[in-house]
Scaffold this active site. Structure first.
Site, short mmCIF file in Angstrom:
data_model
loop_
_atom_site.label_atom_id
_atom_site.label_comp_id
_atom_site.label_asym_id
_atom_site.label_seq_id
_atom_site.Cartn_x
_atom_site.Cartn_y
_atom_site.Cartn_z
N CYS A 11 7.69 5.60 -2.20
CA CYS A 11 7.63 4.34 -3.41
C CYS A 11 7.30 5.06 -4.54
CB CYS A 11 6.22 3.42 -2.62
SG CYS A 11 4.83 4.48 -2.74
N GLU A 41 16.07 0.65 -6.38
CA GLU A 41 15.23 1.72 -5.33
C GLU A 41 16.29 2.24 -4.50
OE1 GLU A 41 12.06 0.37 -2.94
OE2 GLU A 41 10.74 2.11 -3.61
N GLU A 50 1.74 -3.89 -1.31
CA GLU A 50 2.21 -2.61 -2.04
C GLU A 50 3.70 -2.18 -1.96
OE1 GLU A 50 0.13 -0.64 -3.59
OE2 GLU A 50 -1.69 -0.99 -2.85
N LYS A 64 1.12 -3.67 12.43
CA LYS A 64 2.89 -3.61 13.05
C LYS A 64 3.27 -2.51 12.37
CE LYS A 64 6.91 -5.02 11.75
NZ LYS A 64 7.64 -3.76 12.16
#
Ligand code: NAP
Length: 495
Positions: free
Chosen positions: A289, A390, A255, A176
Site C-alpha cells: 500500500c 493504484e 487502512e 477473514k
C-alpha cells in the site's frame, strides 16, 4: 513438505471443514495448486459471531486481569517464533513473496504481540480532573466482537496488527483472510487456539473465516454481534464497508490504498536515493500500500537520475521467493499479474515511454509463474490514469518538477494520502515539504521503515483511523466516564 494446515476453518474455536465453496490456493511461482480450503459459509459467520459474543462475555475472559491478557500475547509471540520457519515458508508459497521478506514479516508479527503485551501492561487508567464534588475517571472497556478483514499482501503481519490489540483490548475476533492467501492466517489461528486452550481461556475468542469478500466479508460486516470492523484493503471495498457500518452506526477503521510520491531533490545523496527509490517500489514486487509508485525528480538532475535508475532496475534479479538471491518475486496471482500488465498497456496508450521492463520476463523459467518485470515509465502527466490509479505492482512512473510549489501541488494532486519519501541533504526543505504533503507517513532519507511504536494510517482516500503505537489498543475499546459523588449534601437544582 510445507506441512500445510488441514482443510479446515476455525469457527468460534472449533476446527472443521467449512460449509462454503472450495477455494483453490495457488503457488504464484509455479501456478500449481497448493491446497483447497473449504470457505466458511454465511451461516458459519453467524455461528462464529454468536460464539465470539459468548466467549467475550465469559468471566474467564471478561475478568481476566491485563497482565494475564499480556501473558496470552507473550505466549502467542513465543509460539510464532517457534514456528517461524514454517510460517514464513507457508506465506512464501501462498503469496509468492521472497523468503527473506516473509521471515521478516513473521518476526514482525511476533514483535507486534510482544509490544502490545508491554503496552497493555503499562496502559493505566487515570482519574480525570473533577469540576464538582465528585471523583471522576475515564475507563476503557472491550467493544465485544471485532470483525477483522485483511488483504493478501502481507497476511501474517497484518493479522498480528489486528489480533494483538483486539485481544489485548479484551475482545473476541472474527478474522477473514483474503481468498487468495488463507493458509498462513489459518496456521496462525492454530497457534493461538492452542495457547488459549493451554491457558484455559474460551477458544471461541477466535474465528478464522476464509471465503469470498462479497460473501463472508460482507456477512461479518453486517452481523449484529460485530461491534467494530477493522479493515485493510482497497479504497472501493473500504467505502462499501463504511456504508454498511453507517447503517449500524458501527465504528470502522480503514487502512486503504495509496499512490505515494517519492521525491528526489537536486542535492540528494544519489546513491542513497537510488537504493531507496528502488526498494520503495520494487520490494514486495510493488504489492504494498505504501509503495513509492510516483517518482518526482528535480528537473536539473532528472535525466541523469532516471537514466542511472533505469540501468540499475534492469539488473534486479527476478525469481521465485524461495531463491535467496531473488529481489523481485512473482506477483500474488496470475489474475493480478494480468491486471498489472493491463495498466502498462494503458500507460502506453496514454503516451508513456517504457524505460525498462513493461512485459513478463522472457524464458521458460518464468513461463508458469505470475512474474512481471520491474518497470519504469516516463513521459506521462500526473493527471493520467497511470499516475492516479493504484497499480499495486512493480511499476514506477517518473515525473520531473520545477520548484517546491510545483512539486507539492502535483504530489498532492491524488485522491490518496498514505505515504511519501523525500531524498535531500537540506533538512529545512525536507521539513517544509513533509509538512505540506498529504500523507499519513513521511520518510526522509529512508523509505518503508516501520516501528510498531509509531502510529500508521492514511489521509484522504487512504483511510480512517490509526493502527499501532501505545494507543493502538484503545482503537479496540470503548471509553466510559465515571462520576462518583463525594458530597454529604443532596444535589441542588441550580447549577
Ligand atoms: P480488497 O479487494 O479490498 O480486499 C481486501 C479484503 O476485503 C479481502 O479479504 C477481500 O476478500 C475483502 N472484501 C472484498 N469485498 C468485500 C466486501 N464487500 N465486504 C467485506 N470484505 C470484502 O483488496 P486486495 O486487493 O485484497 O488488497 C489490495 C489493497 O489493499 C490495495 O488497495 C492496498 O493498497 C490495500 N492495502 C492497504 C494497506 C494499508 O495499511 N493502508 C495495507 C495493505 C494493503 P477477497 O479476498 O475475497 O477479495
Amino acid at each position: 513438505m510445507l506441512g500445510l494446515p488441514a482443510d479446515e476453518v476455525l469457527v468460534a474455536g472449533e476446527w472443521r471443514r467449512g460449509a462454503g465453496a472450495p477455494i483453490r490456493t495457488v503457488d504464484p511461482a509455479t501456478g500449481r495448486t497448493l491446497a483447497t480450503v473449504h470457505a466458511a459459509s454465511v451461516d458459519e459467520v453467524a455461528e462464529a459471531a454468536r460464539g465470539a459474543a459468548r466467549a467475550a462475555a465469559d468471566p474467564r475472559w471478561r475478568t481476566l486481569l491485563p497482565h494475564r491478557r499480556a501473558q496470552l500475547l507473550h505466549r502467542v509471540a513465543d509460539a510464532i517464533d517457534t514456528a517461524a520457519e514454517h510460517l514464513a515458508s507457508l506465506q512464501t508459497a501462498d503469496t509468492g513473496k521472497a523468503l527473506t521478506e516473509t521471515r521478516a514479516l513473521v518476526a514482525s508479527a511476533a514483535g507486534t504481540f510482544r509490544y502490545t503485551a508491554a503496552a497493555l501492561e503499562t496502559a493505566e487508567e487515570t482519574l480525570t480532573p473533577s469540576r464538582g464534588d465528585c471523583l471522576t475517571m475515564s475507563v476503557y472497556e472491550p467493544i465485544g466482537v471485532i470483525g477483522a478483514i485483511n488483504p493478501w499482501n502481507s497476511p501474517v503481519a497484518s493479522d498480528a496488527q489486528k489480533l494483538a490489540p483486539a485481544l489485548a483490548g479484551g475482545n473476541a475476533v472474527l478474522l477473514k483472510p483474503a481468498e487468495w492467501t488463507p493458509l498462513v492466517s489459518l496456521a496462525l489461528g492454530r497457534l493461538i487456539t492452542r495457547v488459549l486452550a493451554e491457558l484455559d481461556l474460551p477458544t471461541g475468542l477466535l474465528s478464522i473465516l476464509p471465503g469470498r469478500g462479497s460473501v463472508v466479508g460482507d456477512a461479518i460486516v453486517k452481523d449484529p454481534h460485530i461491534g467494530k470492523v477493522v479493515f485493510t484493503g482497497g479504497t472501493d471495498t473500504g467505502r462499501t464497508i463504511a456504508r454498511t457500518a453507517a447503517g449500524k452506526l458501527m465504528p470502522v477503521s480503514l487502512e486503504l490504498g495509496g499512490k505515494s510520491p517519492t521525491i528526489v531533490l537536486a542535492d540528494a545523496d544519489i546513491e542513497q536515493a537510488l537504493a531507496g527509490v528502488m526498494f520503495g517500489i520494487f520490494s514486495s514486487s510493488g504489492q504494498s500500500c505504501i509503495a513509492g509508485s510516483r517518482l518526482f525528480v528535480a528537473r536539473e538532475v532528472y535525466d541523469t537520475f532516471v537514466g542511472e535508475l533505469v540501468e540499475r532496475v534492469g539488473t534486479l534479479r527476478v525469481g521465485p521467493g524461495t531463491d535467496p538471491d531473488t529481489q523481485v518475486a512473482p506477483l500474488v496471482h496470475h489474475k493480478h499479474r494480468d491486471s498489472v500488465a493491463a495498466y502498462v498497456d494503458l500507460a502506453r496508450e496514454e503516451g508513456a515511454t517504457v524505460r525498462c521492463g513493461g512485459s513478463v520476463p522472457p524464458g521458460a523459467a518464468y513461463s508458469e509463474g505470475a512474474y512481471y518485470l520491474p518497470t519504469v515509465l516516463d513521459g506521462l502527466d500526473n493527471s493520467s490514469r497511470t499516475c492516479q490509479e493504484e497499480i499495486f505492482g512493480p511499476v514506477l512512473v517518473a515525473l520531473p518538477f520545477d520548484d517546491e510549489d510545483d512539486l507539492v501541488r502535483t504530489a498532492n494532486d491524488s485522491v490518496y494520502g498514505l505515504a511519501c519519501g523525500i531524498w535531500t541533504r537540506d533538512h529545512r526543505a525536507a521539513w517544509r515539504i513533509a509538512r505540506r504533503i498529504d500523507a499519513g507517513t513521511v520518510w526522509i532519507n529512508t523509505y518503508k521503515q516501520f516501528s510498531i511504536a509509531t502510529p500508521f494510517g492514511g489521509m484522504k482516500d487512504s483511510g480512517l483511523g490509526r493502527e499501532k503505537g501505545r494507543d493502538g489498543i484503545r482503537a479496540y475499546q470503548r471509553q466510559k466516564s465515571l462520576y462518583w459523588g463525594m458530597s454529604d449534601t443532596p444535589l441542588a437544582w441550580a447549577n
